[in-house]
Design an enzyme around this catalytic site. Structure first.
Site, mmCIF file in Angstrom:
data_model
loop_
_atom_site.group_PDB
_atom_site.id
_atom_site.type_symbol
_atom_site.label_atom_id
_atom_site.label_comp_id
_atom_site.label_asym_id
_atom_site.label_seq_id
_atom_site.Cartn_x
_atom_site.Cartn_y
_atom_site.Cartn_z
ATOM 1 N N GLY A 9 0.795 -1.341 0.286
ATOM 2 C CA GLY A 9 0.095 -0.187 -0.079
ATOM 3 C C GLY A 9 0.746 1.305 -0.063
ATOM 4 O O GLY A 9 2.067 1.133 -0.603
ATOM 5 N N CYS A 10 0.080 2.290 0.620
ATOM 6 C CA CYS A 10 1.046 3.642 0.504
ATOM 7 C C CYS A 10 2.448 3.472 1.528
ATOM 8 O O CYS A 10 2.275 3.022 2.433
ATOM 9 C CB CYS A 10 0.103 4.662 1.110
ATOM 10 S SG CYS A 10 0.708 6.286 1.182
ATOM 11 N N PHE A 11 3.451 4.033 0.728
ATOM 12 C CA PHE A 11 4.592 3.806 1.596
ATOM 13 C C PHE A 11 4.665 4.701 2.874
ATOM 14 O O PHE A 11 5.548 4.739 3.729
ATOM 15 C CB PHE A 11 6.076 4.271 0.753
ATOM 16 C CG PHE A 11 5.856 5.293 -0.095
ATOM 17 C CD1 PHE A 11 5.336 6.285 0.144
ATOM 18 C CD2 PHE A 11 6.594 5.105 -1.280
ATOM 19 C CE1 PHE A 11 5.431 7.600 -0.661
ATOM 20 C CE2 PHE A 11 6.617 6.196 -2.241
ATOM 21 C CZ PHE A 11 6.066 7.255 -2.090
ATOM 22 N N TRP A 12 3.671 5.866 3.036
ATOM 23 C CA TRP A 12 3.556 6.558 4.306
ATOM 24 C C TRP A 12 3.487 5.771 5.454
ATOM 25 O O TRP A 12 4.147 5.917 6.601
ATOM 26 C CB TRP A 12 2.707 7.724 3.911
ATOM 27 C CG TRP A 12 3.145 8.725 3.162
ATOM 28 C CD1 TRP A 12 4.010 8.804 2.261
ATOM 29 C CD2 TRP A 12 1.955 9.582 2.713
ATOM 30 N NE1 TRP A 12 4.064 10.012 1.537
ATOM 31 C CE2 TRP A 12 2.687 10.419 1.628
ATOM 32 C CE3 TRP A 12 0.799 9.888 2.790
ATOM 33 C CZ2 TRP A 12 2.031 11.353 1.064
ATOM 34 C CZ3 TRP A 12 0.127 11.019 2.079
ATOM 35 C CH2 TRP A 12 0.548 11.890 1.270
#
Length: 173
Positions: A9-12
């Site tokens: 998913g989102c790397f954040w």
């Protein structure tokens, strides 16, 4: 020190979670798994580069075992969602692990096997050799720490960090 590259998913969110763990010395958000050389965030977001948003987690295996790093990965995202995580949809949000050696491939495969007992449904996490890893733009690095009040961080990253803190208490900084 050693490192693993994972995408979920989102790397954040991945970045935010791994930075909370003892023994993790660095986390670099970036792009891997595609063909485009040195892609930008905007290019990756189109879904046409073949790259996934990923993180390179550098850690001391004497402080935090590789198995724990991988168990955290399978706890913090849903590995049964194909090319998405929640509302983030596209191949750039796929679940994947990228190995540098046969030893890493075996550890990652074993982690994926363990996760089958935790998740109903089919695990769709890819297991692929690591090609080039391109660090993301500077504003993506340690995004959660720099932007704690940002809406996505509050709605998506905070619950993931809380889940990992509750599940892996002995490894939290």
């Amino acid at each position: 020190m050693t490192s693993l590259v994972v995408a979920g998913g989102c790397f954040w969110c991945l970045d935010a979670v791994y930075r909370t763990l003892r023994g993790v010395t660095d986390v670099v958000s970036g792009y891997t798994g595609g063909e485009t050389e040195s892609p930008t965030y905007e290019q990756v977001c189109t879904g046409h580069t073949g790259h996934a948003e990923a993180v390179r987690v550098e850690y001391d295996p004497e402080v935090i075992p590789t198995e724990i790093i991988l168990n955290v990965f399978f706890t913090l995202h849903d590995p049964t969602q194909l090319n998405r995580q929640g509302h983030d949809v596209g191949t750039q949000y796929r679940s994947a692990m990228y190995y540098r050696s046969e030893d890493q491939r075996e550890l990652m495969s074993a982690a994926r096997d363990r996760a089958r007992a935790w998740w109903p449904g089919t695990i769709v996490t890819e297991l692929s050799p690591l090609g080039m890893f391109f660090p993301a733009e500077e504003y993506h690095q340690d995004f959660f720490t720099k932007n704690p009040g940002q809406g996505y961080c509050m709605a998506v990253a905070v619950p993931k960090v809380q889940k990992i803190r509750a599940t892996f208490t002995e490894y939290i900084r």
